[in-house]
Enzyme design. Sequence first.
Site, mmCIF file in Angstrom:
data_model
loop_
_atom_site.group_PDB
_atom_site.id
_atom_site.type_symbol
_atom_site.label_atom_id
_atom_site.label_comp_id
_atom_site.label_asym_id
_atom_site.label_seq_id
_atom_site.Cartn_x
_atom_site.Cartn_y
_atom_site.Cartn_z
ATOM 1 N N SER A 146 0.690 -1.169 -0.034
ATOM 2 C CA SER A 146 0.129 0.143 0.060
ATOM 3 C C SER A 146 0.624 1.278 -0.143
ATOM 4 O O SER A 146 0.559 2.384 0.192
ATOM 5 C CB SER A 146 -0.803 -0.054 1.213
ATOM 6 O OG SER A 146 -0.300 0.047 2.420
ATOM 7 N N CYS A 147 2.178 1.087 -0.075
ATOM 8 C CA CYS A 147 2.995 2.444 0.026
ATOM 9 C C CYS A 147 2.958 3.212 -1.469
ATOM 10 O O CYS A 147 3.645 4.235 -1.121
ATOM 11 C CB CYS A 147 4.496 1.981 0.353
ATOM 12 S SG CYS A 147 5.134 0.759 -0.958
ATOM 13 N N GLY A 148 2.734 2.717 -2.235
ATOM 14 C CA GLY A 148 2.623 3.438 -3.590
ATOM 15 C C GLY A 148 3.607 2.570 -4.553
ATOM 16 O O GLY A 148 3.530 3.242 -5.642
#
Length: 282
Positions: free
Chosen positions: A114-116
């Site tokens: 989910s960190c990109g």
Amino acid sequence: MGRVTERRKVLRIRDGAVSTRPDTLVAEEPLEIRLNGKPLAITMRTPGDDFALAAGFLVSEGVLGTASDLQNIVYCAGATADGSNTYNVVDVKTAPGVALPDFSLERNVYTSSSCGLCGKASLDAVRTTTRWPIADTPPVRLTPELLAGLPDRLRAAQRVFDRTGGLHAAALFREDGELLDVREDVGRHNAVDKLVGRALQHGDLPLSRTILLVSGRASFELAQKAVMAGIPVLAAVSAPSSLAVDLAAETGLTLVGFLRGSSMNVYAGDDRVALPTTATQS
């Protein structure tokens, strides 16, 4: 610590009948992980095994690889303005010479789906930072029957889940199916970190002859944690993500999903699954 569960008043409605009663809930509190005195990360977790959680987190970050990399872990006194100890802040002190991560990042970006950061950059980051490439020689060989029996063994060992119904679990098994350890936490990634951290503390890394079973889905982050600990087989009772499958194929991890009863899907590393000679593929 005695803070794994908490009691809360609940309004209960059953078939039209209304009553009030106390209910047992899983505890959830923040844990700040400091590295040599500097803040590194915050995770929401179920209190307990906090030192193992911090150690396992740092294995997945590529900071720790052996017990000798770790000097000590302590709770931070004076963590609040009044100087009290909340037992929600731990400081990990590494041995001299251990390379430290970039403290400008709250978490190393490759550790969370989910960190990109996604795709090839995430896969390359894990491959280049792991100290324990998967190297089970001779390869672990597992029958479908052995794999099918693991979820029931995990469920039977979930003590807190029986009281709350609100916890994820991760279990470590030997290749012959013997249960080695099980940890529970409100976060599935924390449960895995607790397992890996305990293995680091006991000098058991890499976990090259083991199976990691998780009670939910298999995300990229969980596959990454397995690879960083040298675990050759990751099994989940639910679905994997596409990036978890890509990482498994890239690193040689056997990834099993939808492990329910006698059914399962093998998404990568099917060479470790010993199929009956009469089995046919369609």
